[in-house]
Design a protein around this motif. Structure first.
Motif, PDB file in Angstrom:
ATOM      1  N   LYS A 118     -60.150 -22.808 -14.315  1.00 32.43           N
ATOM      2  CA  LYS A 118     -60.752 -23.669 -15.174  1.00 32.43           C
ATOM      3  C   LYS A 118     -58.882 -24.291 -16.429  1.00 32.43           C
ATOM      4  CE  LYS A 118     -63.740 -25.016 -18.673  1.00 32.43           C
ATOM      5  NZ  LYS A 118     -65.434 -24.248 -19.669  1.00 32.43           N
ATOM      6  N   THR A 119     -58.446 -22.963 -16.180  1.00 34.31           N
ATOM      7  CA  THR A 119     -57.385 -23.127 -17.461  1.00 34.31           C
ATOM      8  C   THR A 119     -56.556 -22.562 -16.669  1.00 34.31           C
ATOM      9  OG1 THR A 119     -58.728 -22.869 -19.389  1.00 34.31           O
ATOM     10  CG2 THR A 119     -56.661 -22.856 -19.663  1.00 34.31           C
ATOM     11  N   PRO A 120     -55.068 -23.468 -16.620  1.00 30.05           N
ATOM     12  CA  PRO A 120     -54.192 -23.055 -15.621  1.00 30.05           C
ATOM     13  C   PRO A 120     -53.183 -22.058 -16.525  1.00 30.05           C
ATOM     14  CG  PRO A 120     -54.291 -24.977 -15.243  1.00 30.05           C
ATOM     15  CD  PRO A 120     -55.326 -24.935 -16.032  1.00 30.05           C
ATOM     16  N   HIS A 121     -53.284 -20.882 -15.599  1.00 26.22           N
ATOM     17  CA  HIS A 121     -52.524 -19.873 -16.870  1.00 26.22           C
ATOM     18  C   HIS A 121     -50.964 -19.197 -16.511  1.00 26.22           C
ATOM     19  CE1 HIS A 121     -56.178 -18.263 -14.891  1.00 26.22           C
ATOM     20  NE2 HIS A 121     -54.858 -16.989 -14.870  1.00 26.22           N
ATOM     21  N   LEU A 122     -50.276 -18.477 -16.710  1.00 25.19           N
ATOM     22  CA  LEU A 122     -48.492 -17.345 -15.660  1.00 25.19           C
ATOM     23  C   LEU A 122     -49.323 -15.690 -16.079  1.00 25.19           C
ATOM     24  CD1 LEU A 122     -46.131 -17.779 -15.522  1.00 25.19           C
ATOM     25  CD2 LEU A 122     -45.507 -17.119 -17.911  1.00 25.19           C
ATOM     26  N   VAL A 123     -49.396 -14.840 -15.560  1.00 20.87           N
ATOM     27  CA  VAL A 123     -49.828 -14.224 -15.791  1.00 20.87           C
ATOM     28  C   VAL A 123     -48.496 -13.115 -14.694  1.00 20.87           C
ATOM     29  CG1 VAL A 123     -51.155 -12.252 -14.679  1.00 20.87           C
ATOM     30  CG2 VAL A 123     -52.026 -14.324 -14.958  1.00 20.87           C
ATOM     31  N   ALA A 124     -48.039 -12.387 -15.984  1.00 19.23           N
ATOM     32  CA  ALA A 124     -46.987 -11.695 -15.852  1.00 19.23           C
ATOM     33  C   ALA A 124     -46.228 -10.213 -15.969  1.00 19.23           C
ATOM     34  CB  ALA A 124     -45.255 -12.051 -16.868  1.00 19.23           C
ATOM     35  N   TYR A 125     -45.728  -9.740 -15.429  1.00 20.34           N
ATOM     36  CA  TYR A 125     -45.470  -8.118 -15.345  1.00 20.34           C
ATOM     37  C   TYR A 125     -44.145  -8.041 -15.717  1.00 20.34           C
ATOM     38  CZ  TYR A 125     -50.566  -8.701 -12.631  1.00 20.34           C
ATOM     39  OH  TYR A 125     -51.458  -9.691 -12.383  1.00 20.34           O
ATOM     40  N   VAL A 126     -44.504  -6.813 -16.929  1.00 24.43           N
ATOM     41  CA  VAL A 126     -43.583  -6.198 -17.847  1.00 24.43           C
ATOM     42  C   VAL A 126     -42.970  -4.492 -17.441  1.00 24.43           C
ATOM     43  CG1 VAL A 126     -41.640  -6.629 -20.057  1.00 24.43           C
ATOM     44  CG2 VAL A 126     -42.973  -8.701 -18.998  1.00 24.43           C
ATOM     45  N   VAL A 127     -41.746  -4.470 -17.436  1.00 21.86           N
ATOM     46  CA  VAL A 127     -41.789  -2.506 -17.843  1.00 21.86           C
ATOM     47  C   VAL A 127     -41.111  -2.661 -19.034  1.00 21.86           C
ATOM     48  CG1 VAL A 127     -40.639  -0.398 -16.750  1.00 21.86           C
ATOM     49  CG2 VAL A 127     -41.996  -2.612 -15.613  1.00 21.86           C
ATOM     50  N   PRO A 128     -41.896  -2.523 -20.127  1.00 22.53           N
ATOM     51  CA  PRO A 128     -41.537  -2.362 -21.749  1.00 22.53           C
ATOM     52  C   PRO A 128     -40.385  -1.453 -21.760  1.00 22.53           C
ATOM     53  CG  PRO A 128     -43.414  -1.254 -20.932  1.00 22.53           C
ATOM     54  CD  PRO A 128     -43.299  -1.295 -20.287  1.00 22.53           C
ATOM     55  N   ILE A 129     -38.800  -1.145 -21.290  1.00 24.36           N
ATOM     56  CA  ILE A 129     -37.413  -0.368 -21.551  1.00 24.36           C
ATOM     57  C   ILE A 129     -36.800  -1.154 -22.613  1.00 24.36           C
ATOM     58  CG2 ILE A 129     -35.289  -0.095 -20.834  1.00 24.36           C
ATOM     59  CD1 ILE A 129     -36.359  -0.017 -17.528  1.00 24.36           C
ATOM     60  N   ASP A 130     -36.788  -0.342 -23.650  1.00 24.33           N
ATOM     61  CA  ASP A 130     -35.917  -0.727 -25.041  1.00 24.33           C
ATOM     62  C   ASP A 130     -35.273  -0.162 -24.307  1.00 24.33           C
ATOM     63  OD1 ASP A 130     -35.673   2.436 -24.886  1.00 24.33           O
ATOM     64  OD2 ASP A 130     -36.695   2.434 -26.350  1.00 24.33           O
ATOM     65  N   GLY A 131     -34.071  -0.525 -26.101  1.00 30.16           N
ATOM     66  CA  GLY A 131     -32.749  -0.691 -25.576  1.00 30.16           C
ATOM     67  C   GLY A 131     -31.960   0.563 -25.278  1.00 30.16           C
ATOM     68  N   ALA A 132     -33.236   1.609 -25.601  1.00 28.38           N
ATOM     69  CA  ALA A 132     -32.311   3.271 -24.867  1.00 28.38           C
ATOM     70  C   ALA A 132     -32.523   3.214 -23.859  1.00 28.38           C
ATOM     71  CB  ALA A 132     -32.856   4.265 -25.890  1.00 28.38           C
ATOM     72  N   GLY A 133     -33.157   2.419 -23.512  1.00 26.89           N
ATOM     73  CA  GLY A 133     -33.450   2.748 -21.442  1.00 26.89           C
ATOM     74  C   GLY A 133     -34.363   3.426 -21.347  1.00 26.89           C
TER      75      GLY A 133
END
Length: 430
Positions: A118-133
């Motif tokens: 009904k409502t177009p949308h985006l689904v994204a998958y992110v690996v939450p790695i910070d600046g220290a890896g």
């Protein structure tokens, strides 16, 4: 009023990720997804297995057992805001770029755009790695303040460009998760229909020689109520969403009205200050450049003095003891005696009396340092002058300590001399 919608979900296990991907890639039954529009969906990777492989490739070898392996982002908008597919796609693509800026393109593993719901949308998958890896979902989703700032940043950088606004900041409205959002927006809106057969009492138990046992009127009513509740559940869910939208709109109107009142008060104060400062500005403009410079410098010096006085009269020193506590007690009494007019206080006399009384107890250095750091009369002493004065005080303390030690040692030396044997005097030739 239309809003930019950004929702997140923490995926802590491969099972969580797989379940999410099965919905994203339509490998399981998806209610209210139109099969005739499935060809309009867009996927960065062809299969869910490809996404799993990409997530595994980014995961560090060492990680906590309870670490969040991936964050599922869902980006949408208020229903019916966009009227064309091109508008939806432009908004969702900008959201995709925003995610890459936030997490780094290498950590935004995959995305899909669903156009079949009904409502177009985006689904994204992110690996939450910070600046220290390291895996660190808390850095991106930890705490109300972080989440609020994320919503603000998304609305400002993505939503505004497409005519969407941020939800009310610090709103008390319930925050819907990814799962709840799907449930609220994608439930069907079928009309409530009760078939005639439903009102006929059902047979509860058949008996051969006696009349069958059937439902009582109360039991029929209870059964119908349960059926109606189940059928109307999607309607109630949509009503809940509508109530949230109305509550948000009401909060926004109240916030705007409050901001307008504050703005009006600020404008009134600015006009008052302008009127009161006009004579002073005329005097200032009549001065020479050198006189103007001196006036500005004096104003800066007075500001430093005033800040120290305000701190003394506040509760900042309530629990302070030692030399600082004793000096602040004197200074507070002095300010109260002149009713806060710090320019009428005798700071030089107060400082001199304090140093004279404090010096035997804490030493010249500590007494002088207390005055330099806390007295309004010394607020404008420069760093070089301060160090010079403290060096002199330290030298004075060292000198007094040397004298004290010599005075303490003198009787011992004298006693030792008296106890030493008398050496024979050298003979003289005669």
């Amino acid at each position: 009023m239309s809003y930019a919608i950004l929702r997140t979900a923490k995926l802590k296990t491969m099972g969580n990720i797989g379940a999410s991907l099965s919905h994203t890639y339509r490998t399981r039954d998806t209610k209210n997804a139109d099969p005739n529009r499935a060809n309009k969906n867009r996927f960065q990777h062809k299969t869910a297995d490809d996404v799993l492989a990409g997530i595994n490739a980014r995961l560090p070898a060492k990680r906590r057992k309870d670490a969040v392996l991936a964050i599922e982002y869902l980006v949408a908008s208020s229903p019916d805001h966009f009227t064309t597919e091109a508008q939806h796609m432009a908004y969702l693509k900008d959201a995709w770029e925003w995610l890459k800026d936030r997490h780094g393109s290498e950590n935004v593993v995959s995305a899909a755009i669903h156009m079949d719901e009904k409502t177009p949308h985006l689904v994204a998958y992110v690996v939450p790695i910070d600046g220290a890896g390291k895996l660190n979902a808390k850095a991106f989703l930890g705490g109300r303040q972080v989440l609020s700032q994320m919503q603000t940043d998304f609305a400002k950088q993505v939503g505004q460009k497409h005519g969407l606004e941020r939800g009310i900041e610090r709103s008390t409205a319930t925050h819907t998760s990814v799962k709840e959002w799907y449930g609220l927006l994608n439930q069907s809106m079928k009309p409530v229909e009760v078939p005639p057969a439903a009102v006929v009492p059902k047979v509860k138990k058949k008996r051969a020689m006696l009349a069958d046992i059937v439902e009582t009127p109360e039991e029929v009513a209870a059964r119908l109520n349960r059926t109606i509740a189940r059928i109307t559940e999607p309607v109630m869910a949509s009503a809940k969403l509508a109530r949230q939208e109305r509550k948000t709109a009401t909060e926004l109107r109240d916030q705007v009205a409050d901001m307008q009142r504050r703005l009006q008060a600020a404008e009134d104060l600015a006009r008052q200050v302008e009127a009161e400062s006009k004579p002073l500005r005329e005097v200032y403009e009549a001065l020479t450049p050198a006189e103007q410079k001196n006036m500005v410098q004096q104003a800066k010096r007075n500001l430093k003095i005033r800040e120290r006085c305000e701190k003394i009269l506040s509760h900042a020193y309530d629990r302070v003891t030692g030399p600082v506590g004793r000096f602040v007690g004197r200074a507070k009494q002095a300010l109260q005696a002149v009713k806060g007019r710090w320019w009428d206080a005798d700071w030089a006399g107060l400082e001199k009396g304090f140093v004279a009384e404090e010096r035997p107890q804490s030493g010249a250095y500590e007494a002088l340092r207390t005055v330099l750091d806390h007295s309004p009369g010394q607020a404008n002493v420069g760093k070089v002058e301060r160090e010079r004065l403290l060096h002199q005080a330290k030298s004075s303390d060292d000198l007094q300590e040397t004298v004290r030690q010599r005075q303490h040692a003198a009787p011992q030396v004298e006693s030792a001399a008296s106890a030493a044997p008398a050496w024979p005097r050298p003979r003289t030739r005669g």
